[in-house]
Scaffold this motif. Structure first.
Motif, PDB file in Angstrom:
ATOM      1  N   THR A 134      74.300   8.769  39.888  1.00  0.00           N
ATOM      2  CA  THR A 134      74.841   9.643  41.068  1.00  0.00           C
ATOM      3  C   THR A 134      75.307   7.963  41.844  1.00  0.00           C
ATOM      4  O   THR A 134      76.164   7.783  42.549  1.00  0.00           O
ATOM      5  CB  THR A 134      73.865   9.921  41.721  1.00  0.00           C
ATOM      6  N   SER A 135      74.373   6.965  41.848  1.00  0.00           N
ATOM      7  CA  SER A 135      74.471   5.915  42.683  1.00  0.00           C
ATOM      8  C   SER A 135      75.595   5.057  42.246  1.00  0.00           C
ATOM      9  O   SER A 135      76.340   4.681  42.830  1.00  0.00           O
ATOM     10  CB  SER A 135      73.203   5.067  42.536  1.00  0.00           C
ATOM     11  N   GLU A 136      75.890   5.122  40.666  1.00  0.00           N
ATOM     12  CA  GLU A 136      77.155   4.465  40.325  1.00  0.00           C
ATOM     13  C   GLU A 136      78.327   5.026  40.609  1.00  0.00           C
ATOM     14  O   GLU A 136      79.174   4.581  41.218  1.00  0.00           O
ATOM     15  CB  GLU A 136      77.122   4.370  38.665  1.00  0.00           C
ATOM     16  N   LEU A 137      78.346   6.464  40.746  1.00  0.00           N
ATOM     17  CA  LEU A 137      79.510   7.064  41.173  1.00  0.00           C
ATOM     18  C   LEU A 137      79.945   6.888  42.650  1.00  0.00           C
ATOM     19  O   LEU A 137      80.977   6.794  43.051  1.00  0.00           O
ATOM     20  CB  LEU A 137      79.464   8.677  40.752  1.00  0.00           C
ATOM     21  N   LEU A 138      78.573   7.012  43.443  1.00  0.00           N
ATOM     22  CA  LEU A 138      79.009   6.677  44.864  1.00  0.00           C
ATOM     23  C   LEU A 138      79.472   5.327  45.170  1.00  0.00           C
ATOM     24  O   LEU A 138      80.361   5.166  46.018  1.00  0.00           O
ATOM     25  CB  LEU A 138      77.483   6.926  45.688  1.00  0.00           C
ATOM     26  N   GLY A 139      79.234   4.535  44.319  1.00  0.00           N
ATOM     27  CA  GLY A 139      79.697   3.055  44.478  1.00  0.00           C
ATOM     28  C   GLY A 139      80.997   2.732  44.172  1.00  0.00           C
ATOM     29  O   GLY A 139      81.813   2.344  44.932  1.00  0.00           O
ATOM     30  N   GLN A 140      81.365   3.718  43.113  1.00  0.00           N
ATOM     31  CA  GLN A 140      83.058   3.663  42.510  1.00  0.00           C
ATOM     32  C   GLN A 140      83.836   4.577  43.665  1.00  0.00           C
ATOM     33  O   GLN A 140      84.801   3.885  43.865  1.00  0.00           O
ATOM     34  CB  GLN A 140      82.919   4.465  41.189  1.00  0.00           C
ATOM     35  N   THR A 141      83.294   5.563  44.205  1.00  0.00           N
ATOM     36  CA  THR A 141      83.880   6.217  45.091  1.00  0.00           C
ATOM     37  C   THR A 141      84.167   5.768  46.424  1.00  0.00           C
ATOM     38  O   THR A 141      84.968   6.176  47.227  1.00  0.00           O
ATOM     39  CB  THR A 141      83.647   8.033  45.094  1.00  0.00           C
ATOM     40  N   GLY A 142      82.955   5.160  46.877  1.00  0.00           N
ATOM     41  CA  GLY A 142      82.783   4.548  48.250  1.00  0.00           C
ATOM     42  C   GLY A 142      82.224   5.799  49.394  1.00  0.00           C
ATOM     43  O   GLY A 142      82.175   5.138  50.672  1.00  0.00           O
ATOM     44  N   SER A 143      82.253   6.771  49.309  1.00  0.00           N
ATOM     45  CA  SER A 143      81.860   7.635  50.169  1.00  0.00           C
ATOM     46  C   SER A 143      81.326   8.915  49.428  1.00  0.00           C
ATOM     47  O   SER A 143      81.658   9.205  48.424  1.00  0.00           O
ATOM     48  CB  SER A 143      82.874   7.894  51.319  1.00  0.00           C
ATOM     49  N   GLU A 144      80.462   9.760  50.443  1.00  0.00           N
ATOM     50  CA  GLU A 144      80.000  10.913  49.935  1.00  0.00           C
ATOM     51  C   GLU A 144      80.944  11.997  49.683  1.00  0.00           C
ATOM     52  O   GLU A 144      80.897  12.534  48.632  1.00  0.00           O
ATOM     53  CB  GLU A 144      78.922  11.701  51.016  1.00  0.00           C
ATOM     54  N   ARG A 145      81.940  12.017  50.526  1.00  0.00           N
ATOM     55  CA  ARG A 145      83.093  13.109  50.608  1.00  0.00           C
ATOM     56  C   ARG A 145      84.030  12.721  49.263  1.00  0.00           C
ATOM     57  O   ARG A 145      84.165  13.644  48.448  1.00  0.00           O
ATOM     58  CB  ARG A 145      83.796  13.068  51.754  1.00  0.00           C
TER      59      ARG A 145
END
Length: 186
Positions: free
Chosen positions: A125-136
């Protein structure tokens, strides 16, 4: 198999009239899953068949929060859903009690309710949040939707490694997910 054509999913609240529903104060809304799909790859009728397969449509709803419900966005979807419901009743030989209603308003659920299975994997989850840049952006990510489904046991099949890799999953995470999913499907 996989769900070709599904690009995004998000949890939320729909089917009610009360203002500003939340998990703690849902009012008359039902917890719902909104699905973005490409009708060139997955028809609405095929999506309906998946919905019928995921619950017992002959069961009476118990309350509003967790009831099975099909919400439609257009008159064409409503007609298709009603025809599909009739075919399902004929197949089962008994009445189908799952309501079909117009969508009305869909309210996104709180961030902590999004991608439940995926959020159990903190590092991923942390990796993907870093890739996408925001919760939304994380919630609306095709990769997050696909991983959440895989980790729940859906859409696991041939070509999964290539699909997840093409969606941008890092190799170490890919190996971990495939190991987990492989263990799940044996």
């Amino acid at each position: 198999g996989s769900l070709p054509g599904v690009s995004r999913t998000r949890a939320g609240y729909a089917g009610g009239q009360s203002p500003a529903p939340t998990y703690r104060v849902m009012g008359d809304h039902t917890e719902a899953l909104q699905v973005d799909f490409d009708p060139e790859r997955l028809s609405y009728e095929e999506l309906l068949e998946l919905i019928w397969a995921e619950h017992d449509p002959t069961e009476l709803p118990r309350g509003t929060q967790y009831r099975a419900l099909i919400l439609t966005e257009s008159p064409a979807q409503a007609r298709a859903a009603e025809l599909s419901k009739a075919r399902q009743a004929e197949r089962l030989g008994r009445p189908v009690l799952t309501p079909i209603e117009a969508l009305g308003t869909f309210t996104r659920a709180e961030d902590y309710h999004q991608k439940y299975r995926l959020r159990q994997w903190k590092s991923l989850t942390s990796e993907l949040l870093g890739q996408t840049g925001s919760e939304r952006a994380f919630v609306d990510s095709t990769l997050a939707a696909r991983l959440n489904g895989c980790l729940a046991g859906y859409g696991v099949g041939e070509g999964l490694a290539g699909e997840l890799s093409a969606l941008g999953l890092a190799s170490a995470s890919l190996e971990a997910v495939l190991g987990r999913v492989g263990a799940r499907t044996r």
